[in-house]
Design a protein around this motif. Sequence first.
Motif, mmCIF file in Angstrom:
data_model
loop_
_atom_site.group_PDB
_atom_site.id
_atom_site.type_symbol
_atom_site.label_atom_id
_atom_site.label_comp_id
_atom_site.label_asym_id
_atom_site.label_seq_id
_atom_site.Cartn_x
_atom_site.Cartn_y
_atom_site.Cartn_z
ATOM 1 N N TYR A 49 0.834 -1.201 0.000
ATOM 2 C CA TYR A 49 0.000 0.000 0.000
ATOM 3 C C TYR A 49 0.867 1.248 0.000
ATOM 4 O O TYR A 49 1.909 1.291 0.661
ATOM 5 C CB TYR A 49 -0.886 0.054 1.243
ATOM 6 N N ARG A 50 0.397 2.250 -0.673
ATOM 7 C CA ARG A 50 1.011 3.580 -0.593
ATOM 8 C C ARG A 50 0.580 4.171 0.737
ATOM 9 O O ARG A 50 -0.604 4.162 1.073
ATOM 10 C CB ARG A 50 0.515 4.414 -1.775
ATOM 11 N N THR A 51 1.511 4.704 1.497
ATOM 12 C CA THR A 51 1.163 5.268 2.798
ATOM 13 C C THR A 51 0.991 6.782 2.734
ATOM 14 O O THR A 51 0.212 7.340 3.499
ATOM 15 C CB THR A 51 2.219 4.907 3.857
ATOM 16 N N LEU B 16 -2.269 10.861 -1.610
ATOM 17 C CA LEU B 16 -2.183 11.218 -3.025
ATOM 18 C C LEU B 16 -2.848 12.571 -3.243
ATOM 19 O O LEU B 16 -3.853 12.881 -2.589
ATOM 20 C CB LEU B 16 -2.888 10.163 -3.882
ATOM 21 N N ILE C 250 -1.692 3.177 -8.472
ATOM 22 C CA ILE C 250 -1.168 3.187 -7.108
ATOM 23 C C ILE C 250 -2.173 2.519 -6.176
ATOM 24 O O ILE C 250 -3.351 2.866 -6.173
ATOM 25 C CB ILE C 250 -0.881 4.628 -6.645
ATOM 26 N N ALA D 58 -3.746 1.531 -2.487
ATOM 27 C CA ALA D 58 -3.914 2.142 -1.171
ATOM 28 C C ALA D 58 -4.831 1.262 -0.322
ATOM 29 O O ALA D 58 -5.638 0.486 -0.844
ATOM 30 C CB ALA D 58 -4.487 3.545 -1.306
#
Length: 101
Positions: free
Chosen positions: A45-47, A50, A80, A82
Amino acid sequence: MLMAMRMKNVAVTVACMLLIFSSLDVLVQANSADSVGPAECCFEYRTARLPKAGVKTFQRTHLHCARDGVVFTMRNNAKICADPAQTWVQGLITHVETNRP
């Protein structure tokens, strides 16, 4: 007698061919069932948040994926992942849904 054996062999051959072709059809359909399927799962996951202006669309990952995820497609077509449990991700989903053209 010879004719009966040939007819039996033809029937068995036809039945085997039908079974093979129907199995292949099931495999092809299973691999192309969804545009977002198990081929697009989130493993990380992108932390960091965005930017709202950079997000074009989003999709939830397929139910067969090991982890729930949201895949955001950015304006530059980057994808991306999340965590849908994060508050900022839920807010971004709401923003994208309410600002669709």
